[in-house]
Motif scaffolding. Structure first.
Motif, PDB file in Angstrom:
ATOM      1  N   GLY A  67      26.641 -11.497 -14.039  1.00 10.82           N
ATOM      2  CA  GLY A  67      26.869 -10.120 -14.478  1.00 10.82           C
ATOM      3  C   GLY A  67      25.747  -9.518 -15.284  1.00 10.82           C
ATOM      4  N   GLU A  68      24.721 -10.288 -15.613  1.00  2.51           N
ATOM      5  CA  GLU A  68      23.594  -9.781 -16.390  1.00  2.51           C
ATOM      6  C   GLU A  68      22.729  -8.853 -15.539  1.00  2.51           C
ATOM      7  N   ILE A  69      22.230  -7.778 -16.157  1.00  5.16           N
ATOM      8  CA  ILE A  69      21.276  -6.902 -15.478  1.00  5.16           C
ATOM      9  C   ILE A  69      19.920  -7.608 -15.496  1.00  5.16           C
ATOM     10  N   ALA A  70      19.475  -8.048 -14.326  1.00  6.86           N
ATOM     11  CA  ALA A  70      18.243  -8.833 -14.217  1.00  6.86           C
ATOM     12  C   ALA A  70      17.035  -7.975 -13.897  1.00  6.86           C
ATOM     13  N   GLY A  71      17.260  -6.782 -13.368  1.00  6.56           N
ATOM     14  CA  GLY A  71      16.156  -5.882 -13.041  1.00  6.56           C
ATOM     15  C   GLY A  71      16.684  -4.481 -12.831  1.00  6.56           C
ATOM     16  N   TYR A  72      15.785  -3.515 -12.940  1.00  5.07           N
ATOM     17  CA  TYR A  72      16.189  -2.130 -12.680  1.00  5.07           C
ATOM     18  C   TYR A  72      14.998  -1.344 -12.137  1.00  5.07           C
ATOM     19  N   LEU A  73      15.306  -0.255 -11.480  1.00  8.16           N
ATOM     20  CA  LEU A  73      14.297   0.687 -10.981  1.00  8.16           C
ATOM     21  C   LEU A  73      14.842   2.095 -11.140  1.00  8.16           C
ATOM     22  N   PHE A  74      14.032   2.984 -11.718  1.00 10.08           N
ATOM     23  CA  PHE A  74      14.367   4.401 -11.692  1.00 10.08           C
ATOM     24  C   PHE A  74      13.289   5.107 -10.893  1.00 10.08           C
ATOM     25  N   ALA A  75      13.695   5.678  -9.757  1.00  8.44           N
ATOM     26  CA  ALA A  75      12.753   6.299  -8.826  1.00  8.44           C
ATOM     27  C   ALA A  75      13.297   7.664  -8.401  1.00  8.44           C
ATOM     28  N   ALA A 151      11.633  -7.416  -7.983  1.00  9.98           N
ATOM     29  CA  ALA A 151      10.858  -6.173  -8.050  1.00  9.98           C
ATOM     30  C   ALA A 151      10.609  -5.618  -6.656  1.00  9.98           C
ATOM     31  N   SER A 152      10.293  -6.492  -5.714  1.00 12.64           N
ATOM     32  CA  SER A 152      10.062  -6.052  -4.344  1.00 12.64           C
ATOM     33  C   SER A 152      11.325  -5.457  -3.737  1.00 12.64           C
ATOM     34  N   HIS A 153      12.465  -6.119  -3.927  1.00 17.81           N
ATOM     35  CA  HIS A 153      13.720  -5.607  -3.387  1.00 17.81           C
ATOM     36  C   HIS A 153      14.069  -4.251  -3.994  1.00 17.81           C
ATOM     37  N   LEU A 154      13.915  -4.125  -5.300  1.00 15.88           N
ATOM     38  CA  LEU A 154      14.231  -2.859  -5.959  1.00 15.88           C
ATOM     39  C   LEU A 154      13.314  -1.744  -5.463  1.00 15.88           C
ATOM     40  N   CYS A 155      12.014  -2.022  -5.373  1.00  8.61           N
ATOM     41  CA  CYS A 155      11.070  -1.006  -4.904  1.00  8.61           C
ATOM     42  C   CYS A 155      11.393  -0.569  -3.480  1.00  8.61           C
ATOM     43  N   ARG A 156      11.742  -1.521  -2.634  1.00  3.94           N
ATOM     44  CA  ARG A 156      12.053  -1.169  -1.254  1.00  3.94           C
ATOM     45  C   ARG A 156      13.285  -0.276  -1.168  1.00  3.94           C
ATOM     46  N   ARG A 157      14.247  -0.524  -2.017  1.00  3.71           N
ATOM     47  CA  ARG A 157      15.427   0.357  -2.033  1.00  3.71           C
ATOM     48  C   ARG A 157      15.027   1.779  -2.417  1.00  3.71           C
ATOM     49  N   GLY A 158      14.215   1.886  -3.449  1.00  2.98           N
ATOM     50  CA  GLY A 158      13.773   3.214  -3.861  1.00  2.98           C
ATOM     51  C   GLY A 158      12.934   3.900  -2.800  1.00  2.98           C
ATOM     52  N   LEU A 159      12.014   3.164  -2.190  1.00  6.36           N
ATOM     53  CA  LEU A 159      11.134   3.754  -1.188  1.00  6.36           C
ATOM     54  C   LEU A 159      11.882   4.101   0.093  1.00  6.36           C
ATOM     55  N   GLU A 160      12.853   3.284   0.479  1.00  7.09           N
ATOM     56  CA  GLU A 160      13.674   3.622   1.645  1.00  7.09           C
ATOM     57  C   GLU A 160      14.426   4.931   1.419  1.00  7.09           C
ATOM     58  N   ARG A 161      14.889   5.151   0.208  1.00  6.53           N
ATOM     59  CA  ARG A 161      15.564   6.417  -0.107  1.00  6.53           C
ATOM     60  C   ARG A 161      14.578   7.576  -0.028  1.00  6.53           C
ATOM     61  N   PHE A 162      13.386   7.409  -0.585  1.00  2.60           N
ATOM     62  CA  PHE A 162      12.363   8.452  -0.471  1.00  2.60           C
ATOM     63  C   PHE A 162      12.089   8.778   0.998  1.00  2.60           C
ATOM     64  N   ASP A 163      11.973   7.737   1.829  1.00  4.05           N
ATOM     65  CA  ASP A 163      11.675   7.956   3.247  1.00  4.05           C
ATOM     66  C   ASP A 163      12.794   8.730   3.930  1.00  4.05           C
ATOM     67  N   ARG A 164      14.049   8.384   3.623  1.00  5.44           N
ATOM     68  CA  ARG A 164      15.183   9.099   4.229  1.00  5.44           C
ATOM     69  C   ARG A 164      15.168  10.573   3.851  1.00  5.44           C
ATOM     70  N   LEU A 165      14.769  10.859   2.619  1.00  6.90           N
ATOM     71  CA  LEU A 165      14.803  12.228   2.114  1.00  6.90           C
ATOM     72  C   LEU A 165      13.503  12.981   2.369  1.00  6.90           C
ATOM     73  N   GLY A 166      12.509  12.316   2.941  1.00 10.20           N
ATOM     74  CA  GLY A 166      11.218  12.957   3.192  1.00 10.20           C
ATOM     75  C   GLY A 166      10.451  13.260   1.920  1.00 10.20           C
ATOM     76  N   ALA A 167      10.662  12.459   0.893  1.00 13.44           N
ATOM     77  CA  ALA A 167       9.999  12.674  -0.396  1.00 13.44           C
ATOM     78  C   ALA A 167       8.627  12.011  -0.383  1.00 13.44           C
ATOM     79  N   THR A 168       7.591  12.818  -0.303  1.00 10.26           N
ATOM     80  CA  THR A 168       6.222  12.299  -0.265  1.00 10.26           C
ATOM     81  C   THR A 168       5.282  13.360  -0.832  1.00 10.26           C
ATOM     82  N   PRO A 169       4.182  12.968  -1.461  1.00  8.65           N
ATOM     83  CA  PRO A 169       3.795  11.598  -1.797  1.00  8.65           C
ATOM     84  C   PRO A 169       4.640  11.044  -2.939  1.00  8.65           C
ATOM     85  N   VAL A 170       4.516   9.733  -3.151  1.00  9.39           N
ATOM     86  CA  VAL A 170       5.188   9.044  -4.246  1.00  9.39           C
ATOM     87  C   VAL A 170       4.117   8.557  -5.219  1.00  9.39           C
TER      88      VAL A 170
END
Length: 215
Positions: A67-75, A151-170
């Motif tokens: 249950g511990e928060i082991a990592g986070y990403l705000f993107a 870190a890689s998994h978190l970044c990929r989640r954020g970047l996949e969301r950017f790609d879906r929304l057409g958010a570029t550049p990052v």
């Protein structure tokens, strides 16, 4: 333990003190730079609560089996929402009142340092060659959980969301001496385009213009 044993999900309000404690473990030098005494996690959690309110779908956590928060990403897709949310939902007024009433236990000097650094960051973000509303704004993995690919998994989640929304550049900023982070961001398609400074030293500015390659 591998990354597959962690739960990756959107953050919730109840996660913010856990995120704050993680930040305090991952970046103790930042706290020492601004605070004479170790602040309470509830104080460090305040800006994260603002980020969650501004764009909850851009805030991700990695939760360990215990249950511990082991990592986070705000993107966020639009960083300008953060300032608007701080004003429209009363965050700035609440922070100011809690500060002057002594609830935070923070003196004027660290507050001035924080404001100066944020203003410098905003100025660098307006430079035409590095402008980007979509940002990897904050990423951390608890030292006890590093080396597992979180870190890689978190970044990929954020970047996949950017790609879906057409958010570029990052855009993101990273300390140039942080070789593992530089290597990860390069692998994910980011390229260095400049630098900026704060009271702790240099930040390397990196941009990603095209959708993430599936590696």
């Amino acid at each position: 333990m591998t990354a597959l044993e962690y739960t990756f999900r959107n953050a919730a309000p109840g996660d913010m003190e856990g995120v704050a404690r993680l930040f305090m473990q991952a970046f103790p030098e930042s706290l020492r730079h601004y605070f004479r005494q170790q602040p309470a996690p509830s104080v460090v959690a305040e800006p994260f609560r603002l980020c969650l309110a501004a764009e909850p779908q851009g805030f991700f956590v990695a939760e360990a089996p215990n249950g511990e928060i082991a990592g986070y990403l705000f993107a966020p897709t639009r960083t300008s929402r953060i300032a608007r949310t701080a004003l429209s939902r009363g965050f700035l007024l609440r922070w100011f009142w809690r500060w002057i009433s002594g609830q935070y236990g923070i003196g004027l000097v660290p507050v001035k340092g924080l404001i100066t650094n944020k203003l410098d960051f905003l100025a660098s973000a307006r430079a035409p060659k590095v402008q980007a509303e979509a940002r990897i704004l904050s990423l951390a993995v608890h030292p006890a959980h590093q080396g597992k690919g979180l870190a890689s998994h978190l970044c990929r989640r954020g970047l996949e969301r950017f790609d879906r929304l057409g958010a570029t550049p990052v855009r993101l900023e990273v300390r140039p001496e942080n070789a593992p982070a530089m290597a990860l961001y390069t692998k994910l398609g980011f390229q260095p385009v400049g630098s900026t400074q704060d009271g702790q030293g240099e930040w390397r500015i990196m941009l990603r213009h095209s959708p993430m390659q599936r590696l």
